[in-house]
Design an enzyme around this catalytic site. Sequence first.
Site, PDB file in Angstrom:
ATOM      1  CB  CYS A 107      36.341  40.434  42.494  1.00 54.35           C
ATOM      2  SG  CYS A 107      37.669  39.944  43.608  1.00 54.35           S
ATOM      3  NE  ARG A 162      36.968  38.037  39.490  1.00 58.27           N
ATOM      4  CZ  ARG A 162      35.665  37.774  39.452  1.00 58.27           C
ATOM      5  NH1 ARG A 162      34.999  37.896  38.320  1.00 58.27           N
ATOM      6  NH2 ARG A 162      35.028  37.399  40.547  1.00 58.27           N
ATOM      7  CG  ASP A 172      37.351  34.101  39.910  1.00 58.71           C
ATOM      8  OD1 ASP A 172      38.586  34.199  40.023  1.00 58.71           O
ATOM      9  OD2 ASP A 172      36.588  33.899  40.872  1.00 58.71           O
TER      10      ASP A 172
END
Length: 147
Positions: A7, A13, A117
């Site tokens: 990420c 994440r 996100d």
Amino acid sequence: MKILMVCLGNICRSPLAHGILEHLAKEKGLDWEVDSAGTGNWHVGKQPDRRSIAIAKNYGVDISGQCCRQFEVNDFDKYDHIFVMDYSNLNDVKALARTDGDHEKVSLLLKNDIVPDPYYEDNQFDPVYNMVEKRCREIIEEFNSPS
């Protein structure tokens, strides 16, 4: 099987995806290597975001021992599959690919969708956890089924 989750900052994440897939693989007795990285370097050397640690813990997954790192070109050599969380990550990682083989290793974790996100919205960590866990279960089935 060696899998890398990527990420932006490697604090929300990708640490969740890393922890979830690693946990599920161990439950199945699979000898998989799972790691995570970020395309940016802001959090290198730090733990994942406290909210990611907390939500994972709620589901019995411990990611508190992870250490944030930045994606490196040699990750293409080390990993069989590189799963990214969104199109920005996809473009950033593919821009570093040296060969067609490198390109082929990189794909969106959710196939045709992004993992949003949750950094700026506390209430998004639970839905993100659940979508990532669902996909990690699918990955276990896809890569562990007899051919």
